[in-house]
Design a protein around this motif. Structure first.
Motif, PDB file in Angstrom:
ATOM      1  N   LEU A 189       0.824  -1.198   0.000  1.00  9.57           N
ATOM      2  CA  LEU A 189       0.000   0.000   0.000  1.00  9.57           C
ATOM      3  C   LEU A 189       0.864   1.256   0.000  1.00  9.57           C
ATOM      4  N   GLU A 190       0.421   2.250  -0.727  1.00 15.02           N
ATOM      5  CA  GLU A 190       1.165   3.507  -0.822  1.00 15.02           C
ATOM      6  C   GLU A 190       1.333   4.167   0.551  1.00 15.02           C
ATOM      7  N   GLU A 191       0.327   3.998   1.411  1.00 18.01           N
ATOM      8  CA  GLU A 191       0.352   4.656   2.723  1.00 18.01           C
ATOM      9  C   GLU A 191       1.285   3.968   3.710  1.00 18.01           C
ATOM     10  N   TRP A 192       1.651   2.714   3.434  1.00 13.34           N
ATOM     11  CA  TRP A 192       2.399   1.937   4.424  1.00 13.34           C
ATOM     12  C   TRP A 192       3.740   2.597   4.747  1.00 13.34           C
ATOM     13  N   GLY A 193       3.960   2.843   6.036  1.00 14.74           N
ATOM     14  CA  GLY A 193       5.212   3.422   6.503  1.00 14.74           C
ATOM     15  C   GLY A 193       5.306   4.922   6.368  1.00 14.74           C
ATOM     16  N   ARG A 194       4.379   5.538   5.636  1.00 15.07           N
ATOM     17  CA  ARG A 194       4.444   6.981   5.404  1.00 15.07           C
ATOM     18  C   ARG A 194       3.508   7.766   6.319  1.00 15.07           C
ATOM     19  N   GLN A 195       2.483   7.099   6.808  1.00 15.88           N
ATOM     20  CA  GLN A 195       1.525   7.746   7.697  1.00 15.88           C
ATOM     21  C   GLN A 195       0.923   6.676   8.594  1.00 15.88           C
ATOM     22  N   PRO A 196       0.328   7.085   9.722  1.00 19.05           N
ATOM     23  CA  PRO A 196      -0.322   6.091  10.573  1.00 19.05           C
ATOM     24  C   PRO A 196      -1.402   5.346   9.787  1.00 19.05           C
ATOM     25  N   ILE A 197      -1.505   4.054  10.014  1.00 19.94           N
ATOM     26  CA  ILE A 197      -2.459   3.222   9.288  1.00 19.94           C
ATOM     27  C   ILE A 197      -3.082   2.232  10.260  1.00 19.94           C
ATOM     28  N   SER A 198      -4.356   1.940  10.064  1.00 21.16           N
ATOM     29  CA  SER A 198      -5.090   1.068  10.987  1.00 21.16           C
ATOM     30  C   SER A 198      -5.856   0.009  10.200  1.00 21.16           C
ATOM     31  N   PRO A 199      -5.197  -1.057   9.782  1.00 18.41           N
ATOM     32  CA  PRO A 199      -5.903  -2.134   9.077  1.00 18.41           C
ATOM     33  C   PRO A 199      -6.969  -2.762   9.965  1.00 18.41           C
TER      34      PRO A 199
END
Length: 259
Positions: A77-87
């Protein structure tokens, strides 16, 4: 199929993850072209699937039994590691997947419960004179309340008002409380509610949600209610209306990765 970002065949992905209270929102979004899908394995026998809403990409839904497969998809995912993420994952997947993430990414993962309810018995009716069902001519009110209809599960506010259900309270031409269908699938209708802080405690959300639940039942669907495990206000409204807990999923809260 291997690891794939599916730009087409969203209906097939929706079919693969099935129709349930837990999958109602992601399948609804897929069928309306409002989400992206990532698959590891074949759709007939997938190892992992991620459904990522276009309006809330930092909270992707994860399906499948293999923590390794889901972890592999999350890293794409593009967001992974760049911003907080909550799967959002199944309760069974939460611990092994968070262990994998913590080990491989060297980041702490915390859990937050997502509680699902259905209403299969009698709907306990509530009403107040201020609450009414909204109609097509109320689309401007919705646009003033929420600028992006995708956040309410539809491409346009007109689609929401004609193909879904909305009820609320209008004060001085402003929508101060609203309940609506976040999603409508073959078997379910998921309800979302919001009340402006200044208008809380008057029973508006309960009365509006009661209208929406009745309309969902008239559509031959089962009303669904989901809420965070510590969202006491939302859980109280669900209980008042007769909703009963049926399952839980888990948000895995992951911060920005260290560089």
């Amino acid at each position: 199929m291997g690891l794939s970002h599916l730009r087409n065949d969203h209906d097939l992905v929706a079919d693969a993850i099935g129709d349930s209270p837990e999958s109602a929102i992601p399948t609804h979004l897929l069928r309306r072209g409002l989400a992206s899908a990532y698959v590891d394995g074949s759709l007939a026998r997938f190892d992992g699937v991620i459904v990522q809403s276009h309006s809330l990409p930092q909270e992707p839904w994860c399906f499948g039994r293999s923590p390794d497969s889901v972890w592999g998809l999350l890293r794409e995912l593009e967001e992974w590691g760049r911003q907080p993420i909550s799967p959002n994952v199944s309760a069974e997947l939460a611990v092994p997947l968070s262990d994998l993430i913590e080990k491989d990414a060297n980041v702490r993962v915390t859990h937050y419960g997502d509680v699902y309810h259905t209403l299969t018995g009698r709907i306990i009716g509530f009403s107040t004179p201020e609450v009414r069902q909204l109609v097509l001519t109320d689309s401007d009110l919705l646009a003033a309340h929420e600028s992006n209809p995708h956040r309410m599960g539809y491409s346009t506010f007109e689609d929401l008002l004609t193909e879904g259900v909305v009820a609320g309270v209008v004060v001085q031409n402003e929508l101060v409380a609203v309940a609506h269908t976040n999603a409508v699938t073959t078997g379910y209708g998921d309800i979302g509610v919001f009340t402006d802080e200044a208008w809380r405690g008057r029973g508006f959300a309960t009365a509006a949600a009661s209208i929406v639940a009745h309309r969902i039942r008239e559509m031959d669907r089962t009303p669904v209610w989901s809420a965070g495990e510590d969202n006491a206000a939302s859980l109280r409204v669900a209980a008042k209306l007769g909703f009963v807990e049926v399952s839980r999923r888990v948000y895995l809260n992951v911060g920005v990765l260290a560089t």
